[in-house]
Design a protein around this motif. Structure first.
Motif, short mmCIF file in Angstrom:
data_model
loop_
_atom_site.label_atom_id
_atom_site.label_comp_id
_atom_site.label_asym_id
_atom_site.label_seq_id
_atom_site.Cartn_x
_atom_site.Cartn_y
_atom_site.Cartn_z
N GLU A 22 73.91 -34.29 42.26
CA GLU A 22 73.78 -32.97 41.67
C GLU A 22 75.09 -32.21 41.74
O GLU A 22 75.46 -31.49 40.80
N TYR A 23 75.81 -32.36 42.83
CA TYR A 23 77.10 -31.68 42.98
C TYR A 23 78.09 -32.18 41.91
O TYR A 23 78.80 -31.39 41.28
N ARG A 24 78.13 -33.48 41.71
CA ARG A 24 79.03 -34.04 40.71
C ARG A 24 78.68 -33.52 39.32
O ARG A 24 79.57 -33.16 38.52
N ARG A 25 77.40 -33.51 39.00
CA ARG A 25 76.98 -33.04 37.68
C ARG A 25 77.31 -31.58 37.47
O ARG A 25 77.84 -31.18 36.43
N MET A 26 77.03 -30.75 38.47
CA MET A 26 77.23 -29.32 38.34
C MET A 26 78.72 -28.96 38.34
O MET A 26 79.15 -28.04 37.64
N ALA A 224 73.59 -21.03 45.16
CA ALA A 224 72.58 -20.51 44.23
C ALA A 224 71.89 -21.63 43.46
O ALA A 224 70.89 -21.39 42.77
N CYS A 225 72.41 -22.85 43.58
CA CYS A 225 71.82 -24.01 42.92
C CYS A 225 71.14 -24.94 43.91
O CYS A 225 70.82 -26.09 43.58
N GLY A 226 70.97 -24.46 45.14
CA GLY A 226 70.33 -25.29 46.16
C GLY A 226 71.26 -26.34 46.75
O GLY A 226 70.80 -27.38 47.23
N LEU A 227 72.57 -26.08 46.70
CA LEU A 227 73.56 -27.02 47.21
C LEU A 227 74.29 -26.42 48.40
O LEU A 227 74.38 -25.19 48.53
N PRO A 228 74.85 -27.25 49.28
CA PRO A 228 75.63 -26.71 50.40
C PRO A 228 76.95 -26.13 49.90
O PRO A 228 77.36 -26.37 48.76
N SER A 229 77.64 -25.38 50.74
CA SER A 229 78.93 -24.81 50.35
C SER A 229 79.93 -25.92 50.08
O SER A 229 79.75 -27.06 50.53
N ILE A 230 80.99 -25.60 49.35
CA ILE A 230 81.98 -26.60 49.00
C ILE A 230 82.68 -27.13 50.25
O ILE A 230 83.04 -28.31 50.32
#
Length: 471
Positions: A22-26, A224-230
């Motif tokens: 998901e991180y890669r896609r976003m 805000a997308c349900g992902l951890p911080s960078i």
């Protein structure tokens, strides 16, 4: 109304096994949105520069008035980028960018629809007012992109990623020249006598289409997308915020005073930015007028030269980011010095194009010399433009990214662009001093910017080493 721009709340994190995909896609999605969104802002920025020769031919403007009117955008943009930068640090980047782009495009399109007076002074006042509005709205472009890059890309990768993103304004600026040429052909085929109006209308319509694309692609931040911080995702804690454990929200007074106003490195690069912007806009914005005024190129050829200047900045910006990351561990000052020396060569060749052409075949070689000179200048000048912005982000916590960028931009746009490249160049070029003195100004400005960048060389290295010890 202001609540509409509030950033979205953090969502519960998605399953750990889905985070990477998901991180890669976003990250790809938001990068494309930021890239083409900021490119679209440049479709409604330099329109008057391309329309000015036609308006001068119709007796609606002269050089002095055109320079005054063009100054409206950087004057407003200088303050807007600074203030909007502060607002964007506490706003949804997606909404901020898209709303600003739609309104700015609508205002610029209106410039091509209104009737003009037989008085040059009145036309200058009208255009200046419209350019002020566009300039203010344009300030809603860079800050949300800076916020997106700070939240979606970590410190140790940001230099290269932002150098690629920074090519967006070259894509937009270069495409503007081609869109204007296409629009003028369309207007002329429709029997519209004042075909220069296409310079305002046609690119604005295209920009609005890109606003819809940005609404689909952009998201404010990973949480805000349900992902951890960078920082957590890439295990990169080199940014000052992560190293010092800064809170998620810094009061504006503290943010500005402690991290911006008292930051002497920001002041130094802000002053260098003045001269870099003077050269950037002084060369590009006046290229169509200068080349036609000196009878070096036709109107259509001068628009190609304008686009070439912008497009040449794409490989120049990418390479400068690669050099910074590959050979200087993300430091910007060394690459800035190298690139500004190339800018100096480009300016001198552009200024003495006829003399250079005489060495390589005479008058027939003149167009190629002009294209080469503008290409070299565009290739090199956009490197420091990109890296100075990256330096501003590197010297402050990421929550202050928009404010720092706005502070540095305030100097570049207000003094370098509005005052020097628009008003001063318009007055000097339109006077008995002419283009010769104008090019002396470009040359001196380039030398001063190079010296300031050289002074920051060791200072930047010290800051990077201090940050490394705080990990």
């Amino acid at each position: 109304m202001l609540e509409f721009f509030n950033p979205p709340a953090a969502r519960p994190q998605i399953a750990a096994d889905k985070v990477d995909a998901e991180y890669r896609r976003m990250r790809l999605k938001v990068f494309l949105g930021a890239f083409f969104g900021y490119a679209a802002y440049y479709l409604v920025r330099k329109n008057l520069s391309l329309a000015a020769p036609g308006m001068m031919a119709d007796g609606l403007l002269d050089k002095e008035t055109a320079g005054f009117a063009m100054a409206g955008i950087p004057i407003a943009y200088a303050f807007s980028k600074f203030l909007m930068g502060s607002l964007s640090d506490h706003s949804d980047a997606r909404k901020f960018l898209v709303v600003g782009l739609i309104i700015a495009s609508s205002v610029m399109a209106a410039v091509g629809l209104i009737p003009y007076s037989t008085s040059i002074a009145v036309n200058g006042g009208i255009l200046f007012a419209f350019m002020l509005m566009v300039g203010w709205l344009s300030g809603m472009g860079w800050p949300p992109c800076g916020r997106i890059m700070a939240h979606w890309f970590s410190q140790n990768e940001r230099s290269f990623k932002m150098s690629i993103w920074n090519c967006s304004h070259n894509v937009g600026g270069g495409s503007l020249g081609l869109l204007v040429s296409g629009g003028i052909v369309i207007f002329a085929s429709m029997g519209i006598a004042e075909s220069w109006r296409a310079a305002f209308i046609f690119p604005s319509l295209v920009a609005i289409l890109f606003a819809a694309f940005c609404w689909w692609t952009l998201r404010d931040r990973p949480e805000a997308c349900g992902l951890p911080s960078i920082e957590e995702y890439r295990q990169d804690y080199t940014s000052r915020k992560a190293a010092q454990g800064e809170e998620t929200s810094i009061p504006f007074k503290r943010l500005f005073v402690e991290y911006v106003f008292k930051n002497h490195l920001l002041w130094m690069i802000a002053i260098a930015n003045v001269f870099v912007y003077f050269i950037r806009y002084g060369i590009s914005d006046w290229a169509p007028t200068y080349l036609q005024d000196m009878q070096i190129m036709s109107a259509s050829e001068s628009r190609v030269a304008f686009s070439l200047f912008e497009y040449a900045g794409i490989p120049g910006t990418i390479i400068c980011g690669w050099l910074s990351s590959r050979f200087f561990q993300g430091r910007c000052a060394p690459v800035n010095v190298i690139y500004m020396l190339m800018v100096l060569i480009g300016i001198l060749c552009y200024w003495q194009a006829e003399a250079v052409a005489a060495v390589f075949g005479g008058e027939e070689a003149l167009p190629m010399v002009v294209f080469f000179s503008l290409g070299l200048t565009g290739f090199a000048v956009y490197g420091p433009i990109a890296l100075i912005g990256i330096q501003a982000l590197s010297f402050v916590p990421k929550n202050a990214a928009g404010t720092a960028a706005g502070f540095v931009g305030l100097f570049g746009y207000l003094l370098g662009d509005a005052l020097l490249s628009k008003i001063v160049v318009g007055q000097v070029a339109g006077s008995d001093l002419g283009w010769g003195v104008t090019f002396w100004m470009f040359t001196v400005g380039c030398v001063v910017a190079t010296l300031i960048c050289a002074v920051t060389w060791k200072k930047e290295l010290r800051v990077m080493r201090e940050r490394a010890t705080q990990r």
